[in-house]
Design a protein around this motif. Sequence first.
Motif, PDB file in Angstrom:
ATOM      1  N   PHE A 285      31.122  10.997  -2.061  1.00  0.00           N
ATOM      2  CA  PHE A 285      30.742  12.358  -2.441  1.00  0.00           C
ATOM      3  C   PHE A 285      30.894  12.581  -3.946  1.00  0.00           C
ATOM      4  O   PHE A 285      30.032  13.198  -4.585  1.00  0.00           O
ATOM      5  CB  PHE A 285      31.608  13.357  -1.671  1.00  0.00           C
ATOM      6  CG  PHE A 285      31.396  14.778  -2.064  1.00  0.00           C
ATOM      7  CD1 PHE A 285      30.290  15.479  -1.614  1.00  0.00           C
ATOM      8  CD2 PHE A 285      32.311  15.428  -2.889  1.00  0.00           C
ATOM      9  CE1 PHE A 285      30.090  16.801  -1.982  1.00  0.00           C
ATOM     10  CE2 PHE A 285      32.121  16.745  -3.261  1.00  0.00           C
ATOM     11  CZ  PHE A 285      31.008  17.439  -2.793  1.00  0.00           C
ATOM     12  N   LEU A 286      31.960  12.068  -4.522  1.00  0.00           N
ATOM     13  CA  LEU A 286      32.206  12.258  -5.950  1.00  0.00           C
ATOM     14  C   LEU A 286      31.103  11.633  -6.801  1.00  0.00           C
ATOM     15  O   LEU A 286      30.535  12.275  -7.699  1.00  0.00           O
ATOM     16  CB  LEU A 286      33.569  11.673  -6.315  1.00  0.00           C
ATOM     17  CG  LEU A 286      33.943  11.682  -7.797  1.00  0.00           C
ATOM     18  CD1 LEU A 286      34.050  13.118  -8.311  1.00  0.00           C
ATOM     19  CD2 LEU A 286      35.241  10.940  -8.031  1.00  0.00           C
TER      20      LEU A 286
ATOM     21  N   GLU B 294      27.729  13.492  -6.461  1.00  0.00           N
ATOM     22  CA  GLU B 294      27.708  14.737  -7.228  1.00  0.00           C
ATOM     23  C   GLU B 294      27.600  14.470  -8.724  1.00  0.00           C
ATOM     24  O   GLU B 294      26.885  15.184  -9.447  1.00  0.00           O
ATOM     25  CB  GLU B 294      28.970  15.545  -6.922  1.00  0.00           C
ATOM     26  CG  GLU B 294      29.016  16.115  -5.528  1.00  0.00           C
ATOM     27  CD  GLU B 294      27.974  17.195  -5.314  1.00  0.00           C
ATOM     28  OE1 GLU B 294      27.953  18.167  -6.081  1.00  0.00           O
ATOM     29  OE2 GLU B 294      27.166  17.048  -4.388  1.00  0.00           O
TER      30      GLU B 294
ATOM     31  N   MET C 286      23.905  13.673  -9.533  1.00  0.00           N
ATOM     32  CA  MET C 286      23.036  14.851  -9.582  1.00  0.00           C
ATOM     33  C   MET C 286      23.369  15.747 -10.760  1.00  0.00           C
ATOM     34  O   MET C 286      22.484  16.419 -11.318  1.00  0.00           O
ATOM     35  CB  MET C 286      23.143  15.612  -8.265  1.00  0.00           C
ATOM     36  CG  MET C 286      22.484  14.884  -7.111  1.00  0.00           C
ATOM     37  SD  MET C 286      22.534  15.771  -5.546  1.00  0.00           S
ATOM     38  CE  MET C 286      24.245  15.500  -5.081  1.00  0.00           C
ATOM     39  N   THR C 287      24.606  15.779 -11.181  1.00  0.00           N
ATOM     40  CA  THR C 287      24.973  16.562 -12.371  1.00  0.00           C
ATOM     41  C   THR C 287      24.339  15.964 -13.623  1.00  0.00           C
ATOM     42  O   THR C 287      23.786  16.687 -14.463  1.00  0.00           O
ATOM     43  CB  THR C 287      26.495  16.605 -12.521  1.00  0.00           C
ATOM     44  OG1 THR C 287      27.070  17.165 -11.345  1.00  0.00           O
ATOM     45  CG2 THR C 287      26.899  17.442 -13.714  1.00  0.00           C
TER      46      THR C 287
ATOM     47  N   GLY D 126      26.773  26.694  -6.681  1.00  0.00           N
ATOM     48  CA  GLY D 126      27.869  26.003  -7.356  1.00  0.00           C
ATOM     49  C   GLY D 126      29.216  26.537  -6.906  1.00  0.00           C
ATOM     50  O   GLY D 126      29.281  27.394  -6.028  1.00  0.00           O
TER      51      GLY D 126
ATOM     52  N   VAL E  91      30.358  23.413  -6.661  1.00  0.00           N
ATOM     53  CA  VAL E  91      30.289  22.069  -6.109  1.00  0.00           C
ATOM     54  C   VAL E  91      29.194  22.061  -5.053  1.00  0.00           C
ATOM     55  O   VAL E  91      29.122  22.951  -4.209  1.00  0.00           O
ATOM     56  CB  VAL E  91      31.639  21.637  -5.471  1.00  0.00           C
ATOM     57  CG1 VAL E  91      31.526  20.259  -4.857  1.00  0.00           C
ATOM     58  CG2 VAL E  91      32.746  21.670  -6.509  1.00  0.00           C
ATOM     59  N   GLY E  92      28.361  21.061  -5.121  1.00  0.00           N
ATOM     60  CA  GLY E  92      27.257  20.928  -4.189  1.00  0.00           C
ATOM     61  C   GLY E  92      25.967  20.717  -4.946  1.00  0.00           C
ATOM     62  O   GLY E  92      25.564  21.588  -5.725  1.00  0.00           O
ATOM     63  N   HIS E  93      25.341  19.543  -4.735  1.00  0.00           N
ATOM     64  CA  HIS E  93      24.158  19.132  -5.507  1.00  0.00           C
ATOM     65  C   HIS E  93      24.472  19.055  -6.994  1.00  0.00           C
ATOM     66  O   HIS E  93      23.618  19.330  -7.845  1.00  0.00           O
ATOM     67  CB  HIS E  93      22.980  20.081  -5.274  1.00  0.00           C
ATOM     68  CG  HIS E  93      22.495  20.139  -3.868  1.00  0.00           C
ATOM     69  ND1 HIS E  93      21.826  19.097  -3.264  1.00  0.00           N
ATOM     70  CD2 HIS E  93      22.607  21.123  -2.933  1.00  0.00           C
ATOM     71  CE1 HIS E  93      21.529  19.437  -2.020  1.00  0.00           C
ATOM     72  NE2 HIS E  93      22.001  20.654  -1.791  1.00  0.00           N
ATOM     73  N   GLY E  94      25.701  18.736  -7.303  1.00  0.00           N
ATOM     74  CA  GLY E  94      26.121  18.622  -8.692  1.00  0.00           C
ATOM     75  C   GLY E  94      27.286  19.544  -8.978  1.00  0.00           C
ATOM     76  O   GLY E  94      27.494  20.551  -8.286  1.00  0.00           O
ATOM     77  N   PHE E  95      28.056  19.192 -10.005  1.00  0.00           N
ATOM     78  CA  PHE E  95      29.188  20.017 -10.417  1.00  0.00           C
ATOM     79  C   PHE E  95      28.703  21.070 -11.407  1.00  0.00           C
ATOM     80  O   PHE E  95      27.893  20.791 -12.295  1.00  0.00           O
ATOM     81  CB  PHE E  95      30.278  19.159 -11.050  1.00  0.00           C
ATOM     82  CG  PHE E  95      30.919  18.201 -10.081  1.00  0.00           C
ATOM     83  CD1 PHE E  95      31.756  18.666  -9.077  1.00  0.00           C
ATOM     84  CD2 PHE E  95      30.682  16.843 -10.176  1.00  0.00           C
ATOM     85  CE1 PHE E  95      32.345  17.788  -8.181  1.00  0.00           C
ATOM     86  CE2 PHE E  95      31.272  15.951  -9.288  1.00  0.00           C
ATOM     87  CZ  PHE E  95      32.098  16.432  -8.283  1.00  0.00           C
TER      88      PHE E  95
END
Length: 253
Positions: free
Chosen positions: A92-93, A96, A99-100, A127, A129-133
């Motif tokens: 997950f990290l 993310e 995508m960020t 935000g 968190v989710g689809h990027g930070f």
Amino acid sequence: MSCRFGTTYTPSAPGTARARVTASVEVITSSPLRRRVEEQQRVEQERNRPEEPAAVYAENEPGPARPPVRSPARHGRFARAAGYLALLLAIFLFAELSMTAAMFTGTDFDDAERTGQATVRSCERYGPVGHGFGYWAECRAEVVWSDGDREVLTPGKRGFFSVDEVGTTVTIGDLGYSRGGRSLAREERPPRPLATVVAAAFAMIAVLLALAMLWVLWDSLRTGVRRLVRVRPTDPGGPHRPAPVSRDRDRRV
């Protein structure tokens, strides 16, 4: 005090001999002397007793209390569960992070087939968190293209518009359709090769970790199935063990 086990017979005095025998019996059967004789007999029995192995005493006598030991199987299950959780968190990290980094790069505006004026009507903020930070917006805009076409669209790229641009008009470019969908460009978001490379690297790490987790899960499932269907050889007699030796067994004197 000492005594003699026996009597002395004197013919000349039968009454005296009888008195001596009676006195000897009374002395032997007296309480202190009797206990001493019994104690001597017990000592002799202990000396004549055959020695037994130390293992027999160790087996029959209770040992010192030991602290409870944690089951290795339970410890192994906890370790595997912690490993799975850590692997999921790592996947997950890195996803993310990929995508960020991808939000900081765009497509080349000079490659656009046509340009248009897009008026941002509304946005939804997401935000952190989710689809990027971090926070990013998905916006709906009305576009008037240079060839006269009009349409209402929502760019699929995260962060293409911002919440602060609601009600304003910006220039965008249309690069047409590709396998990834509609491709749009903005002059304010030029392509950045470094951000693209970083996003691709993070995505590759996330994919490799996901494949590793799938392999670990498959191996654990296969091992569990083998344990369920495996037939172990059985021995009716079981392993040979020496018969327990009782301390109350008959002893040879």
